[in-house]
Motif scaffolding. Structure first.
Motif, PDB file in Angstrom:
ATOM      1  N   GLY A  25      78.304  22.281  69.943  1.00 10.74           N
ATOM      2  CA  GLY A  25      77.480  22.922  70.960  1.00 10.74           C
ATOM      3  C   GLY A  25      76.089  23.287  70.513  1.00 10.74           C
ATOM      4  N   LYS A  26      75.648  22.781  69.378  1.00 10.84           N
ATOM      5  CA  LYS A  26      74.329  23.105  68.864  1.00 10.84           C
ATOM      6  C   LYS A  26      73.297  22.062  69.300  1.00 10.84           C
ATOM      7  CE  LYS A  26      75.715  26.783  66.748  1.00 10.84           C
ATOM      8  NZ  LYS A  26      75.267  28.109  67.213  1.00 10.84           N
ATOM      9  N   LYS A  27      72.050  22.501  69.447  1.00 11.85           N
ATOM     10  CA  LYS A  27      70.954  21.620  69.808  1.00 11.85           C
ATOM     11  C   LYS A  27      70.291  21.121  68.536  1.00 11.85           C
ATOM     12  CE  LYS A  27      66.830  21.244  72.718  1.00 11.85           C
ATOM     13  NZ  LYS A  27      65.917  21.959  73.649  1.00 11.85           N
ATOM     14  N   VAL A  28      70.269  19.820  68.357  1.00  9.44           N
ATOM     15  CA  VAL A  28      69.701  19.235  67.142  1.00  9.44           C
ATOM     16  C   VAL A  28      68.562  18.291  67.505  1.00  9.44           C
ATOM     17  CG1 VAL A  28      71.927  19.376  65.955  1.00  9.44           C
ATOM     18  CG2 VAL A  28      71.254  17.227  67.054  1.00  9.44           C
ATOM     19  N   LEU A  29      67.696  18.075  66.545  1.00  7.53           N
ATOM     20  CA  LEU A  29      66.662  17.053  66.649  1.00  7.53           C
ATOM     21  C   LEU A  29      66.656  16.281  65.339  1.00  7.53           C
ATOM     22  CD1 LEU A  29      64.309  15.804  68.290  1.00  7.53           C
ATOM     23  CD2 LEU A  29      62.778  17.376  67.070  1.00  7.53           C
ATOM     24  N   VAL A  30      66.778  14.965  65.429  1.00  2.21           N
ATOM     25  CA  VAL A  30      66.799  14.097  64.258  1.00  2.21           C
ATOM     26  C   VAL A  30      65.463  13.380  64.150  1.00  2.21           C
ATOM     27  CG1 VAL A  30      67.928  12.136  63.138  1.00  2.21           C
ATOM     28  CG2 VAL A  30      69.294  13.776  64.449  1.00  2.21           C
ATOM     29  N   ILE A  31      64.844  13.459  62.989  1.00  2.00           N
ATOM     30  CA  ILE A  31      63.598  12.727  62.720  1.00  2.00           C
ATOM     31  C   ILE A  31      63.947  11.488  61.904  1.00  2.00           C
ATOM     32  CG2 ILE A  31      61.328  12.789  61.633  1.00  2.00           C
ATOM     33  CD1 ILE A  31      61.319  15.795  61.949  1.00  2.00           C
ATOM     34  N   ASP A  32      63.587  10.329  62.430  1.00  2.00           N
ATOM     35  CA  ASP A  32      63.899   9.103  61.708  1.00  2.00           C
ATOM     36  C   ASP A  32      62.949   7.995  62.158  1.00  2.00           C
ATOM     37  OD1 ASP A  32      66.111   7.980  59.842  1.00  2.00           O
ATOM     38  OD2 ASP A  32      65.859   6.419  61.358  1.00  2.00           O
ATOM     39  N   GLU A  33      62.547   7.173  61.220  1.00  2.00           N
ATOM     40  CA  GLU A  33      61.670   6.051  61.543  1.00  2.00           C
ATOM     41  C   GLU A  33      62.399   5.013  62.380  1.00  2.00           C
ATOM     42  OE1 GLU A  33      58.750   4.799  58.364  1.00  2.00           O
ATOM     43  OE2 GLU A  33      60.230   5.840  57.120  1.00  2.00           O
ATOM     44  N   ALA A  34      61.635   4.061  62.907  1.00  2.00           N
ATOM     45  CA  ALA A  34      62.200   3.058  63.809  1.00  2.00           C
ATOM     46  C   ALA A  34      63.218   2.155  63.129  1.00  2.00           C
ATOM     47  CB  ALA A  34      61.082   2.217  64.417  1.00  2.00           C
ATOM     48  N   GLN A  35      63.137   2.032  61.792  1.00  2.00           N
ATOM     49  CA  GLN A  35      64.099   1.197  61.066  1.00  2.00           C
ATOM     50  C   GLN A  35      65.034   2.104  60.273  1.00  2.00           C
ATOM     51  OE1 GLN A  35      64.285  -2.101  61.505  1.00  2.00           O
ATOM     52  NE2 GLN A  35      62.555  -1.979  62.914  1.00  2.00           N
ATOM     53  N   GLN A 154      71.283   5.440  69.854  1.00  2.00           N
ATOM     54  CA  GLN A 154      71.117   5.362  71.309  1.00  2.00           C
ATOM     55  C   GLN A 154      71.566   6.662  71.974  1.00  2.00           C
ATOM     56  OE1 GLN A 154      72.869   1.868  73.093  1.00  2.00           O
ATOM     57  NE2 GLN A 154      72.657   2.662  75.160  1.00  2.00           N
ATOM     58  N   LYS A 155      72.649   7.240  71.458  1.00  2.00           N
ATOM     59  CA  LYS A 155      73.147   8.501  72.008  1.00  2.00           C
ATOM     60  C   LYS A 155      72.128   9.619  71.785  1.00  2.00           C
ATOM     61  CE  LYS A 155      76.913  10.095  74.035  1.00  2.00           C
ATOM     62  NZ  LYS A 155      77.550   9.439  75.204  1.00  2.00           N
ATOM     63  N   LEU A 156      71.523   9.658  70.608  1.00  2.00           N
ATOM     64  CA  LEU A 156      70.496  10.657  70.333  1.00  2.00           C
ATOM     65  C   LEU A 156      69.305  10.491  71.278  1.00  2.00           C
ATOM     66  CD1 LEU A 156      70.483  10.606  66.419  1.00  2.00           C
ATOM     67  CD2 LEU A 156      71.333  12.467  67.870  1.00  2.00           C
ATOM     68  N   GLU A 157      68.917   9.254  71.522  1.00  2.00           N
ATOM     69  CA  GLU A 157      67.810   9.000  72.442  1.00  2.00           C
ATOM     70  C   GLU A 157      68.135   9.485  73.845  1.00  2.00           C
ATOM     71  OE1 GLU A 157      67.379   4.804  71.970  1.00  2.00           O
ATOM     72  OE2 GLU A 157      65.924   4.968  70.338  1.00  2.00           O
ATOM     73  N   GLU A 158      69.367   9.242  74.282  1.00  2.00           N
ATOM     74  CA  GLU A 158      69.777   9.629  75.628  1.00  2.00           C
ATOM     75  C   GLU A 158      69.776  11.142  75.809  1.00  2.00           C
ATOM     76  OE1 GLU A 158      73.592   7.845  76.024  1.00  2.00           O
ATOM     77  OE2 GLU A 158      72.807   5.811  76.336  1.00  2.00           O
ATOM     78  N   THR A 159      70.000  11.884  74.736  1.00  2.00           N
ATOM     79  CA  THR A 159      70.036  13.349  74.808  1.00  2.00           C
ATOM     80  C   THR A 159      68.733  13.986  74.328  1.00  2.00           C
ATOM     81  OG1 THR A 159      71.100  13.426  72.618  1.00  2.00           O
ATOM     82  CG2 THR A 159      72.548  13.411  74.546  1.00  2.00           C
ATOM     83  N   SER A 160      67.676  13.158  74.198  1.00  2.00           N
ATOM     84  CA  SER A 160      66.361  13.635  73.739  1.00  2.00           C
ATOM     85  C   SER A 160      66.465  14.363  72.402  1.00  2.00           C
ATOM     86  CB  SER A 160      65.721  14.552  74.797  1.00  2.00           C
ATOM     87  OG  SER A 160      65.552  13.867  76.024  1.00  2.00           O
ATOM     88  N   ALA A 161      67.331  13.843  71.526  1.00  2.00           N
ATOM     89  CA  ALA A 161      67.572  14.468  70.226  1.00  2.00           C
ATOM     90  C   ALA A 161      67.047  13.628  69.073  1.00  2.00           C
ATOM     91  CB  ALA A 161      69.070  14.721  70.047  1.00  2.00           C
ATOM     92  N   LEU A 162      66.142  12.680  69.374  1.00  2.00           N
ATOM     93  CA  LEU A 162      65.589  11.811  68.338  1.00  2.00           C
ATOM     94  C   LEU A 162      64.078  11.818  68.408  1.00  2.00           C
ATOM     95  CD1 LEU A 162      66.045   9.643  66.092  1.00  2.00           C
ATOM     96  CD2 LEU A 162      65.906   7.931  67.923  1.00  2.00           C
ATOM     97  N   LEU A 163      63.447  12.070  67.280  1.00  2.00           N
ATOM     98  CA  LEU A 163      62.005  11.939  67.137  1.00  2.00           C
ATOM     99  C   LEU A 163      61.764  10.751  66.222  1.00  2.00           C
ATOM    100  CD1 LEU A 163      59.154  13.046  67.664  1.00  2.00           C
ATOM    101  CD2 LEU A 163      59.465  14.555  65.687  1.00  2.00           C
ATOM    102  N   GLU A 164      61.322   9.640  66.794  1.00  2.00           N
ATOM    103  CA  GLU A 164      61.236   8.391  66.052  1.00  2.00           C
ATOM    104  C   GLU A 164      59.876   8.285  65.370  1.00  2.00           C
ATOM    105  OE1 GLU A 164      63.572   4.587  67.146  1.00  2.00           O
ATOM    106  OE2 GLU A 164      61.562   4.334  67.982  1.00  2.00           O
ATOM    107  N   GLU A 165      59.804   8.836  64.172  1.00  2.00           N
ATOM    108  CA  GLU A 165      58.590   8.785  63.375  1.00  2.00           C
ATOM    109  C   GLU A 165      58.934   9.064  61.919  1.00  2.00           C
ATOM    110  OE1 GLU A 165      56.285  11.985  65.173  1.00  2.00           O
ATOM    111  OE2 GLU A 165      56.797  13.312  63.498  1.00  2.00           O
ATOM    112  N   SER A 166      58.001   8.783  61.039  1.00  2.00           N
ATOM    113  CA  SER A 166      58.177   9.091  59.624  1.00  2.00           C
ATOM    114  C   SER A 166      58.024  10.593  59.405  1.00  2.00           C
ATOM    115  CB  SER A 166      57.137   8.331  58.804  1.00  2.00           C
ATOM    116  OG  SER A 166      57.224   8.662  57.443  1.00  2.00           O
TER     117      SER A 166
END
Length: 354
Positions: A25-35, A154-166
């Motif tokens: 039940g926690k809100k997370v944000l993952v930072i990861d590059e495109a590859q 894809q799941k992270l993207e759908e939940t706005s939990a991914l920041l795709e950058e270095s």
């Protein structure tokens, strides 16, 4: 932007930690590059309960084997992918001494070593050159790492939990009560970004090591893909599109992360001595993985900066250790449950406090 936890990296550690925390039940944000596929791009995905020339049962194998099966099955249902399968290892000892070591372990209870029927051993002579019989290692699991990481991304993207950058370490500020990264506030930040974790001053004093792994991707026509085949230092693992992963090395004296001609030549020659049929090398892959000197992971919170945590250093056992310690770390954060002392990063409190 406010989240509970910021996670750096979406390899196997970042994937399972974000999964476990979201499940709680926690809100997370993952930072990861495109590859996202760094050290995982050479990982075979094998979970093997037995290791080494002494045929030693791996650390915590009796607990890890059922746990990992359930963990991968659970996350697979979440992303609607089958990411784990039972794939017993057929081991061909390179010497009589190794065969004796395997046979002695058959008497242990519980034993992960089983005999292979004589008729099956005869059939294997169709495919392989070997002189000292064969045994089975079971259960053994095979994880589809690419499907896992792609599906969870894809799941992270759908939940706005991914920041795709270095990740830019200069933008991270750690306070007594939380962290700030650019315009993001969180209770804690977790370093799950492989070798880059140890460039940060918080973690650079840990007793880590980097190992380079290489593997060939090989086409071996007609070789059945219902087993993993192990020949001493060479293992053949079912790969994608009917191909085989053949590796690997664990080199800590490398000059760069690129595939080497020497490995390709040596492994091709080894395959020529093992395989009776024709084979074709179609790719050659390599990367650097972080490990710990004592072969135990780093999991938990920094002793003097508790707003920062780590899940890293899984080495060659990442497929089994990452899900287990991600679960423990999440339960530690949410419910205050302890982390197994041998994996808790606070065992290095003295070093990290200097």
């Amino acid at each position: 932007m406010q989240v509970d936890y910021l996670i750096i990296g979406q390899g196997i550690c970042g994937t399972f930690l974000s999964y476990e925390l979201q499940k709680a039940g926690k809100k997370v944000l993952v930072i990861d590059e495109a590859q996202p596929f760094s050290s995982t791009k050479v990982a075979s995905g094998v979970i093997n309960p037995v290791t080494g020339r002494q045929v030693v049962t791996t650390w915590m194998a009796e607990e890890l084997m059922p746990f990992t099966w359930n963990a991968y099955t659970s996350i697979g249902l979440e992303i609607q992918q089958q990411v784990i399968q039972n794939c017993p290892i057929q081991a061909f000892p390179p010497s009589e001494q190794m065969l004796e070591a395997y046979e002695q372990k058959m008497n242990n209870q519980p034993s992960f070593i089983q005999p292979i029927a004589a008729n099956d051993i005869i059939d294997y002579h169709t495919y392989f050159y070997f002189n000292h019989g064969a045994v089975a290692i079971s259960p053994a699991w095979l994880v589809d790492l690419h499907a896992l990481l792609k599906g969870w991304r894809q799941k992270l993207e759908e939940t706005s939990a991914l920041l795709e950058e270095s990740f830019d370490a200069t933008q991270l500020q750690i306070h007594a009560t939380g962290i700030t990264y650019k315009n993001i506030q969180a209770e804690k930040v977790f370093f799950c970004n492989g070798v880059n974790t140890f460039q940060h001053p918080l973690w650079e004093k840990l007793p880590y090591s980097f190992n380079k792994g290489e593997a060939l991707i090989v086409d071996i026509p007609d070789l059945p893909q219902n087993h993993i085949y192990k020949f001493g230092i060479t293992t053949l693992v079912p790969w994608y599109d009917g191909l085989w992963w053949a590796g690997s090395t664990y080199d800590n004296r490398y000059t760069d992360a690129l595939p080497t001609d020497l490995f390709r030549q040596r492994k091709t020659a080894e395959l020529g001595m093992l395989l009776k049929g024709k084979f074709t090398v179609v790719d050659h892959i390599a990367s650097i993985r972080p490990a710990t000197v004592e072969r135990r992971p780093f999991a938990g919170l920094h002793p003097t900066q508790p707003a920062a945590g780590i899940l890293n250093g899984m080495g060659t056992k990442g497929c089994s250790l990452a899900p287990y310690f991600a679960h423990q770390l999440a339960q530690h954060l949410v419910n205050g449950q302890p982390i197994t002392p041998a994996g808790d990063v606070r065992r290095f409190s003295a070093t990290l406090s200097l």
